[in-house]
Design a protein around this motif. Structure first.
Motif, PDB file in Angstrom:
ATOM      1  N   PHE A   1      34.292  45.363  43.704  1.00 43.86           N
ATOM      2  CA  PHE A   1      33.589  46.437  44.262  1.00 43.86           C
ATOM      3  C   PHE A   1      32.359  46.800  43.752  1.00 43.86           C
ATOM      4  N   LYS A   2      32.053  47.005  42.564  1.00 41.75           N
ATOM      5  CA  LYS A   2      30.961  47.501  42.067  1.00 41.75           C
ATOM      6  C   LYS A   2      30.077  46.157  41.680  1.00 41.75           C
ATOM      7  N   HIS A   3      30.535  45.161  41.633  1.00 39.44           N
ATOM      8  CA  HIS A   3      29.523  43.923  41.109  1.00 39.44           C
ATOM      9  C   HIS A   3      29.540  43.052  42.067  1.00 39.44           C
ATOM     10  N   ILE A   4      30.669  42.204  42.544  1.00 39.46           N
ATOM     11  CA  ILE A   4      30.720  41.276  43.166  1.00 39.46           C
ATOM     12  C   ILE A   4      30.211  41.549  44.805  1.00 39.46           C
ATOM     13  N   LEU A   5      31.153  42.429  45.372  1.00 40.36           N
ATOM     14  CA  LEU A   5      30.453  42.815  46.830  1.00 40.36           C
ATOM     15  C   LEU A   5      29.159  43.274  46.799  1.00 40.36           C
ATOM     16  N   ARG A   6      28.492  44.086  46.061  1.00 38.98           N
ATOM     17  CA  ARG A   6      27.274  44.517  46.018  1.00 38.98           C
ATOM     18  C   ARG A   6      26.317  43.182  45.964  1.00 38.98           C
ATOM     19  N   ASN A   7      26.460  42.118  45.319  1.00 41.54           N
ATOM     20  CA  ASN A   7      25.618  40.937  44.990  1.00 41.54           C
ATOM     21  C   ASN A   7      25.798  40.223  46.162  1.00 41.54           C
TER      22      ASN A   7
ATOM     23  N   GLN B   1      32.699  31.441  50.553  1.00 38.03           N
ATOM     24  CA  GLN B   1      31.659  30.674  49.721  1.00 38.03           C
ATOM     25  C   GLN B   1      30.803  31.457  48.741  1.00 38.03           C
ATOM     26  N   ASN B   2      30.399  32.560  49.196  1.00 43.25           N
ATOM     27  CA  ASN B   2      29.585  33.490  48.402  1.00 43.25           C
ATOM     28  C   ASN B   2      30.554  34.277  47.515  1.00 43.25           C
ATOM     29  N   VAL B   3      31.497  34.721  47.819  1.00 47.92           N
ATOM     30  CA  VAL B   3      32.621  35.301  46.823  1.00 47.92           C
ATOM     31  C   VAL B   3      32.880  34.306  45.834  1.00 47.92           C
ATOM     32  N   VAL B   4      33.479  33.143  46.187  1.00 48.27           N
ATOM     33  CA  VAL B   4      33.925  32.099  45.292  1.00 48.27           C
ATOM     34  C   VAL B   4      32.750  31.977  43.988  1.00 48.27           C
ATOM     35  N   SER B   5      31.718  31.955  44.668  1.00 50.52           N
ATOM     36  CA  SER B   5      30.340  31.518  43.783  1.00 50.52           C
ATOM     37  C   SER B   5      30.311  32.763  42.932  1.00 50.52           C
ATOM     38  N   ALA B   6      30.147  34.012  43.479  1.00 50.64           N
ATOM     39  CA  ALA B   6      30.053  35.128  42.519  1.00 50.64           C
ATOM     40  C   ALA B   6      31.178  35.253  41.512  1.00 50.64           C
ATOM     41  N   LEU B   7      32.415  35.120  41.767  1.00 53.16           N
ATOM     42  CA  LEU B   7      33.722  34.893  41.108  1.00 53.16           C
ATOM     43  C   LEU B   7      33.494  34.037  39.553  1.00 53.16           C
ATOM     44  N   HIS B   8      32.724  33.101  39.780  1.00 50.23           N
ATOM     45  CA  HIS B   8      32.381  32.030  38.736  1.00 50.23           C
ATOM     46  C   HIS B   8      31.166  32.314  37.877  1.00 50.23           C
ATOM     47  N   GLN B   9      30.423  33.666  38.141  1.00 49.25           N
ATOM     48  CA  GLN B   9      29.508  33.775  37.306  1.00 49.25           C
ATOM     49  C   GLN B   9      29.540  34.414  35.899  1.00 49.25           C
ATOM     50  N   GLU B  10      28.622  34.511  35.221  1.00 52.24           N
ATOM     51  CA  GLU B  10      28.749  34.665  33.633  1.00 52.24           C
ATOM     52  C   GLU B  10      29.131  36.295  33.632  1.00 52.24           C
ATOM     53  N   TYR B  11      28.346  37.087  34.506  1.00 52.98           N
ATOM     54  CA  TYR B  11      28.665  38.375  34.397  1.00 52.98           C
ATOM     55  C   TYR B  11      30.175  38.809  34.782  1.00 52.98           C
ATOM     56  N   VAL B  12      30.738  38.189  35.587  1.00 54.91           N
ATOM     57  CA  VAL B  12      32.086  38.601  36.202  1.00 54.91           C
ATOM     58  C   VAL B  12      32.963  38.138  34.887  1.00 54.91           C
ATOM     59  N   ARG B  13      32.671  36.847  34.582  1.00 49.49           N
ATOM     60  CA  ARG B  13      33.707  36.292  33.314  1.00 49.49           C
ATOM     61  C   ARG B  13      33.430  37.543  31.962  1.00 49.49           C
ATOM     62  N   THR B  14      32.181  38.166  31.707  1.00 49.45           N
ATOM     63  CA  THR B  14      31.906  38.869  30.628  1.00 49.45           C
ATOM     64  C   THR B  14      32.955  40.300  31.084  1.00 49.45           C
ATOM     65  N   ALA B  15      32.634  40.598  32.280  1.00 52.79           N
ATOM     66  CA  ALA B  15      33.253  42.029  32.454  1.00 52.79           C
ATOM     67  C   ALA B  15      34.787  41.798  32.556  1.00 52.79           C
ATOM     68  N   ILE B  16      35.398  40.721  32.717  1.00 47.60           N
ATOM     69  CA  ILE B  16      36.937  40.361  32.664  1.00 47.60           C
ATOM     70  C   ILE B  16      37.246  40.583  31.325  1.00 47.60           C
ATOM     71  N   ALA B  17      36.474  39.902  30.276  1.00 49.94           N
ATOM     72  CA  ALA B  17      36.486  39.842  28.747  1.00 49.94           C
ATOM     73  C   ALA B  17      36.507  41.224  28.239  1.00 49.94           C
ATOM     74  N   LYS B  18      35.565  42.168  28.896  1.00 48.68           N
ATOM     75  CA  LYS B  18      35.517  43.405  28.303  1.00 48.68           C
ATOM     76  C   LYS B  18      36.665  44.288  28.756  1.00 48.68           C
ATOM     77  N   GLY B  19      37.598  43.984  29.598  1.00 46.34           N
ATOM     78  CA  GLY B  19      38.631  44.589  29.977  1.00 46.34           C
ATOM     79  C   GLY B  19      38.492  45.484  31.318  1.00 46.34           C
ATOM     80  N   VAL B  20      37.397  45.272  32.109  1.00 49.19           N
ATOM     81  CA  VAL B  20      37.149  45.999  33.215  1.00 49.19           C
ATOM     82  C   VAL B  20      38.036  45.681  34.249  1.00 49.19           C
ATOM     83  N   SER B  21      38.573  46.702  34.965  1.00 50.14           N
ATOM     84  CA  SER B  21      39.827  46.200  36.281  1.00 50.14           C
ATOM     85  C   SER B  21      39.074  45.482  37.284  1.00 50.14           C
ATOM     86  N   LYS B  22      39.844  44.446  37.672  1.00 50.92           N
ATOM     87  CA  LYS B  22      39.398  43.618  39.029  1.00 50.92           C
ATOM     88  C   LYS B  22      38.692  44.517  39.979  1.00 50.92           C
ATOM     89  N   ARG B  23      39.543  45.786  40.355  1.00 52.60           N
ATOM     90  CA  ARG B  23      38.811  46.357  41.504  1.00 52.60           C
ATOM     91  C   ARG B  23      37.440  46.969  41.180  1.00 52.60           C
TER      92      ARG B  23
END
Length: 314
Positions: free
Chosen positions: A228-234, A202-224
């Motif tokens: 590990f740097k943003h989602i797991l830490r939060n 539930q926590n990881v799914v919630s984090a995956l739908h956050q705005e900062y994740v979509r922004t990082a994906i749009a900037k081309g940041v790798s999924k890994r």
């Protein structure tokens, strides 16, 4: 940090004092006492009064509490009314057994539940996610005694093997100790792993739908890097909180497992003391559980700052 620890220790002392009052009163709400247990049907009034005077049960309850509290402040938990042994000598070894079960169960639950939750979240809505959620629902709905019995019967039938009845400490024999604790830890660990997996998902799914994740994906940041740097830490802070709750739940729920597998832990000792109305043992055991819960909560709070320095402990 120093002032925070002082405040927490002061709050813990107040909590322990309140817990001691509640424990003392709740134990005495159970019908019957040690005198009625000893006298049975053949008791006389004179003998009964003599026993109540011996155990101090003829005194007002506030006097009994004050006497017990004074002993407690001196580090004396009293003497078992039914065994004549100092309570500290009984609780020490029993608590070590329960603590070992709790920590190993938490380790198993973390090693199984954390990866399952992450995998389910990454594959949200897919067959693998559905399969893991089915395991979670089964684990959350199954009672621990049923899991324990099924494992005991299944292993005995399949492998013609059952765990030894005589407990051996890890100091005496690590292999023998693990042989005895394997099924109890699996029984508790599978249930807690299911809860763990569901919470992490539930926590990881919630984090995956956050705005900062979509922004990082749009900037081309790798999924890994995103994971590990943003989602797991939060998500680590709520997971650490959940780990503390799981450990407290395990320590409070080992009564059935220790009784089922004949383990000389705190839960089995507490159950036995309640049956015989051995108030000093019951009070001491419950206070140890309360103290363990407070220590776990304090460690969880301190872990917040280590995981994320932005979190202030004040």
């Amino acid at each position: 940090m120093g002032s925070y620890l002082v405040k927490r220790l002061f709050a813990s002392l107040l909590t322990a004092l309140l817990a001691s009052v509640l424990v003392f009163l709740l134990v005495r709400l159970v019908p019957g006492d040690v005198v009625s247990q000893m006298m049975g049907q053949a008791g006389g009034e004179t003998a009964e009064n003599a026993l109540r005077n011996f155990f101090g049960l003829d005194q007002p309850i506030y006097v009994q509490y004050a006497n017990w509290l004074m002993q407690l402040l001196q580090g004396n938990l009293g003497t078992s009314w039914t065994r004549g042994i100092p309570v500290t000598q009984m609780l020490g070894p029993a608590f070590l057994v329960t603590l070992e079960i709790g920590l190993l169960t938490l380790l198993v639950a973390t090693l199984v539940g954390l990866p399952l939750g992450i995998v389910a979240a990454i594959h949200e809505g897919k067959p693998l996610d559905n399969l893991i959620q089915a395991f979670n629902i089964l684990g959350l709905s199954a009672p621990v005694f049923w899991i324990g019995l099924m494992l005991l019967v299944g292993v005995s039938t399949t492998f013609s093997w059952s765990p030894p009845l005589r407990y051996v400490s890890p100091v005496q024999s690590l292999g023998g100790n693990l042989e005895i604790l394997a099924l109890p830890i699996m029984s508790l660990g599978l249930l807690q792993a299911a809860a763990y997996s569901q919470f992490v998902r539930q926590n990881v799914v919630s984090a995956l739908h956050q705005e900062y994740v979509r922004t990082a994906i749009a900037k081309g940041v790798s999924k890994r890097v995103i994971f590990f740097k943003h989602i797991l830490r939060n998500v680590m802070i709520p997971i650490i909180t959940f780990m503390g709750l799981i450990l407290i739940q395990i320590l409070g729920g080992v009564v059935i497992i220790e009784s089922l597998f004949a383990l000389p832990g705190l839960g089995r000792l507490l159950l036995s003391a309640i049956e015989t109305r051995d108030y000093p043992v019951v009070q001491g055991a419950l206070l140890i559980v309360v103290a363990a819960a407070m220590v776990v909560n304090l460690l969880v709070d301190l872990a917040y700052r280590l995981i994320d320095p932005r979190v202030r402990v004040a």
